[in-house]
Design a protein around this motif. Structure first.
Motif, PDB file in Angstrom:
ATOM      1  N   LYS A   1      38.916  33.780   7.878  1.00 45.63           N
ATOM      2  CA  LYS A   1      38.457  35.159   7.731  1.00 45.63           C
ATOM      3  C   LYS A   1      36.997  35.234   8.147  1.00 45.63           C
ATOM      4  O   LYS A   1      36.119  34.754   7.441  1.00 45.63           O
ATOM      5  CB  LYS A   1      38.622  35.632   6.285  1.00 45.63           C
ATOM      6  CG  LYS A   1      40.039  35.522   5.741  1.00 45.63           C
ATOM      7  CD  LYS A   1      41.010  36.439   6.473  1.00 45.63           C
ATOM      8  CE  LYS A   1      42.406  36.371   5.856  1.00 45.63           C
ATOM      9  NZ  LYS A   1      43.382  37.201   6.587  1.00 45.63           N
ATOM     10  N   LEU A   2      36.751  35.810   9.299  1.00 46.34           N
ATOM     11  CA  LEU A   2      35.396  35.875   9.833  1.00 46.34           C
ATOM     12  C   LEU A   2      34.783  37.249   9.603  1.00 46.34           C
ATOM     13  O   LEU A   2      35.440  38.276   9.768  1.00 46.34           O
ATOM     14  CB  LEU A   2      35.410  35.567  11.329  1.00 46.34           C
ATOM     15  CG  LEU A   2      35.962  34.196  11.740  1.00 46.34           C
ATOM     16  CD1 LEU A   2      36.028  34.096  13.260  1.00 46.34           C
ATOM     17  CD2 LEU A   2      35.124  33.070  11.166  1.00 46.34           C
ATOM     18  N   GLU A   3      33.514  37.246   9.229  1.00 47.43           N
ATOM     19  CA  GLU A   3      32.772  38.491   9.113  1.00 47.43           C
ATOM     20  C   GLU A   3      32.356  38.956  10.507  1.00 47.43           C
ATOM     21  O   GLU A   3      32.476  38.221  11.498  1.00 47.43           O
ATOM     22  CB  GLU A   3      31.535  38.281   8.229  1.00 47.43           C
ATOM     23  CG  GLU A   3      31.838  37.768   6.832  1.00 47.43           C
ATOM     24  CD  GLU A   3      32.599  38.764   5.977  1.00 47.43           C
ATOM     25  OE1 GLU A   3      32.505  39.981   6.269  1.00 47.43           O
ATOM     26  OE2 GLU A   3      33.274  38.339   5.024  1.00 47.43           O
ATOM     27  N   ASP A   4      31.830  40.174  10.597  1.00 45.80           N
ATOM     28  CA  ASP A   4      31.457  40.736  11.896  1.00 45.80           C
ATOM     29  C   ASP A   4      30.386  39.913  12.599  1.00 45.80           C
ATOM     30  O   ASP A   4      30.321  39.896  13.830  1.00 45.80           O
ATOM     31  CB  ASP A   4      30.957  42.178  11.718  1.00 45.80           C
ATOM     32  CG  ASP A   4      32.090  43.138  11.357  1.00 45.80           C
ATOM     33  OD1 ASP A   4      33.260  42.771  11.545  1.00 45.80           O
ATOM     34  OD2 ASP A   4      31.789  44.242  10.875  1.00 45.80           O
ATOM     35  N   ASN A   5      29.522  39.250  11.837  1.00 49.29           N
ATOM     36  CA  ASN A   5      28.433  38.476  12.445  1.00 49.29           C
ATOM     37  C   ASN A   5      28.775  36.990  12.582  1.00 49.29           C
ATOM     38  O   ASN A   5      27.901  36.176  12.840  1.00 49.29           O
ATOM     39  CB  ASN A   5      27.157  38.619  11.614  1.00 49.29           C
ATOM     40  CG  ASN A   5      27.251  37.915  10.273  1.00 49.29           C
ATOM     41  OD1 ASN A   5      28.291  37.985   9.598  1.00 49.29           O
ATOM     42  ND2 ASN A   5      26.196  37.242   9.866  1.00 49.29           N
ATOM     43  N   GLN A   6      30.048  36.633  12.421  1.00 47.28           N
ATOM     44  CA  GLN A   6      30.475  35.241  12.519  1.00 47.28           C
ATOM     45  C   GLN A   6      31.416  35.057  13.710  1.00 47.28           C
ATOM     46  O   GLN A   6      32.205  35.946  14.026  1.00 47.28           O
ATOM     47  CB  GLN A   6      31.191  34.801  11.236  1.00 47.28           C
ATOM     48  CG  GLN A   6      30.297  34.830  10.001  1.00 47.28           C
ATOM     49  CD  GLN A   6      31.064  34.536   8.726  1.00 47.28           C
ATOM     50  OE1 GLN A   6      32.275  34.697   8.658  1.00 47.28           O
ATOM     51  NE2 GLN A   6      30.340  34.105   7.708  1.00 47.28           N
TER      52      GLN A   6
ATOM     53  N   GLU B   1      40.505  37.837  16.552  1.00 42.90           N
ATOM     54  CA  GLU B   1      39.178  38.402  16.335  1.00 42.90           C
ATOM     55  C   GLU B   1      38.166  37.307  16.001  1.00 42.90           C
ATOM     56  O   GLU B   1      38.406  36.452  15.157  1.00 42.90           O
ATOM     57  CB  GLU B   1      39.223  39.417  15.196  1.00 42.90           C
ATOM     58  CG  GLU B   1      37.997  40.295  15.079  1.00 42.90           C
ATOM     59  CD  GLU B   1      37.883  41.317  16.206  1.00 42.90           C
ATOM     60  OE1 GLU B   1      36.739  41.727  16.495  1.00 42.90           O
ATOM     61  OE2 GLU B   1      38.906  41.692  16.780  1.00 42.90           O
ATOM     62  N   GLY B   2      37.039  37.351  16.690  1.00 39.77           N
ATOM     63  CA  GLY B   2      35.956  36.428  16.380  1.00 39.77           C
ATOM     64  C   GLY B   2      36.028  35.097  17.088  1.00 39.77           C
ATOM     65  O   GLY B   2      35.169  34.235  16.866  1.00 39.77           O
TER      66      GLY B   2
ATOM     67  N   LYS C   1      23.787  36.351  14.546  1.00 39.77           N
ATOM     68  CA  LYS C   1      25.148  35.859  14.754  1.00 39.77           C
ATOM     69  C   LYS C   1      25.247  34.435  14.230  1.00 39.77           C
ATOM     70  O   LYS C   1      24.411  33.592  14.518  1.00 39.77           O
ATOM     71  CB  LYS C   1      25.485  35.896  16.239  1.00 39.77           C
ATOM     72  CG  LYS C   1      26.855  35.343  16.586  1.00 39.77           C
ATOM     73  CD  LYS C   1      27.979  36.280  16.188  1.00 39.77           C
ATOM     74  CE  LYS C   1      28.130  37.408  17.153  1.00 39.77           C
ATOM     75  NZ  LYS C   1      29.306  38.257  16.876  1.00 39.77           N
ATOM     76  N   LYS C   2      26.257  34.176  13.426  1.00 42.90           N
ATOM     77  CA  LYS C   2      26.534  32.845  12.900  1.00 42.90           C
ATOM     78  C   LYS C   2      27.705  32.262  13.690  1.00 42.90           C
ATOM     79  O   LYS C   2      28.749  32.908  13.822  1.00 42.90           O
ATOM     80  CB  LYS C   2      26.896  32.909  11.421  1.00 42.90           C
ATOM     81  CG  LYS C   2      25.857  33.611  10.542  1.00 42.90           C
ATOM     82  CD  LYS C   2      24.605  32.792  10.366  1.00 42.90           C
ATOM     83  CE  LYS C   2      23.655  33.443   9.377  1.00 42.90           C
ATOM     84  NZ  LYS C   2      22.473  32.630   9.100  1.00 42.90           N
TER      85      LYS C   2
ATOM     86  N   LYS D   1      34.803  27.365   7.345  1.00 42.21           N
ATOM     87  CA  LYS D   1      34.859  27.955   5.994  1.00 42.21           C
ATOM     88  C   LYS D   1      33.557  27.722   5.217  1.00 42.21           C
ATOM     89  O   LYS D   1      33.306  28.407   4.228  1.00 42.21           O
ATOM     90  CB  LYS D   1      36.050  27.379   5.220  1.00 42.21           C
ATOM     91  CG  LYS D   1      37.404  27.850   5.756  1.00 42.21           C
ATOM     92  CD  LYS D   1      38.560  27.187   5.036  1.00 42.21           C
ATOM     93  CE  LYS D   1      39.892  27.633   5.603  1.00 42.21           C
ATOM     94  NZ  LYS D   1      41.051  26.951   4.957  1.00 42.21           N
TER      95      LYS D   1
END
Length: 252
Positions: free
Chosen positions: A32-37, A59-60, A3-4, A250
């Motif tokens: 825009k966050l990825e699933d692991n962010q 989300e995130g 996880k970041k 970012k």
């Protein structure tokens, strides 16, 4: 995949209106966050519920408290328990920040108790560790940080330890005019991961999120986050300015 996280620690700053505006500016920045962010916001205690309501549909985004009590409940005027934080939807709790250790004399033993309470209530600790200038100048920073981890966290079984986030603070480089390089950050993060691997095994260590808590800002975040063992940042001053904080996010 680790996880970041970019976590913003507001410390004792901002009014409620200012905090609400800051969160709205960050939420509406088009991140825009990825699933692991993940983005974690840690406002002062009075603003936690408002912060949760402003971010719960984004989300995130997650909410952290800056501290919690070392006792479950009782006659501790002015304290806030882990159970109280859980009841309002807090996701993370920052523990052992250098300011708490220095100004409020929080010991490794006290932080072990707080860690247990946070985990027992289904939240994730962001456990801070790091060395002051005298320790860095003596070259004993590795032993110093290893002791913090051992005395506060190593009583945990692997399953519980895997829920902890580590935040490394080079205290000697915060507000002193000195600067920690990306290589110095990477070296300590790699050392911490090696110590976790020795205690809990490589798989636990490789999934552990280790944040950098040394005054990350837009100008150095990308270089820091590019380091193999740096998984994001615990951000202080820059988290109070929406443009700076979103620029750091970012940098992922």
């Amino acid at each position: 995949m680790r996880k970041k996280i970019v976590a913003g620690n507001w410390k004792m700053n901002l009014t409620l209106a200012q905090g609400e505006q800051l969160i709205n500016d960050i939420v509406n920045a088009g991140l825009k966050l990825e699933d692991n962010q993940a983005v974690v916001i840690a406002p002062p205690f009075p603003y936690l519920q408002k912060a949760k309501s402003l971010t719960q549909h984004t989300e995130g985004f997650f909410i952290a408290a800056q501290n919690c009590a070392a006792e479950k409940s009782g006659a501790y005027t002015g304290e806030v328990s882990a159970e109280m934080l859980k009841s309002i939807g807090v996701d993370y709790v920052i523990l052992g920040h250098s300011e708490r250790r220095e100004y409020f004399a929080e010991s490794n033993a006290t932080l072990a108790k707080k860690t247990d309470l946070v985990l027992a209530n289904g939240m994730k600790p962001i456990f801070c560790c790091g060395e002051p200038l005298a320790i860095r100048e003596a070259g004993t920073q590795n032993d110093y940080v290893a002791k913090q981890l051992e005395e506060s966290l190593y009583h945990l079984p692997a399953e519980e330890f895997s829920k902890v986030v580590i935040a490394y603070e080079p205290i000697w480089a915060i507000g002193t005019g000195l600067t920690a390089s990306a290589q110095q950050a990477q070296d300590m993060h790699a050392y911490i991961r090696s110590q976790i691997a020795a205690k809990y095994g490589r798989e636990v260590a490789m999934h552990l999120t280790i944040l950098y808590g040394g005054s990350a800002k837009p100008s150095n975040a990308q270089e820091l986050f590019a380091c193999e063992d740096v998984d994001g940042g615990l951000i202080g001053g820059a988290s109070l300015v929406a443009a700076d904080f979103t620029a750091i996010v970012k940098s992922f």
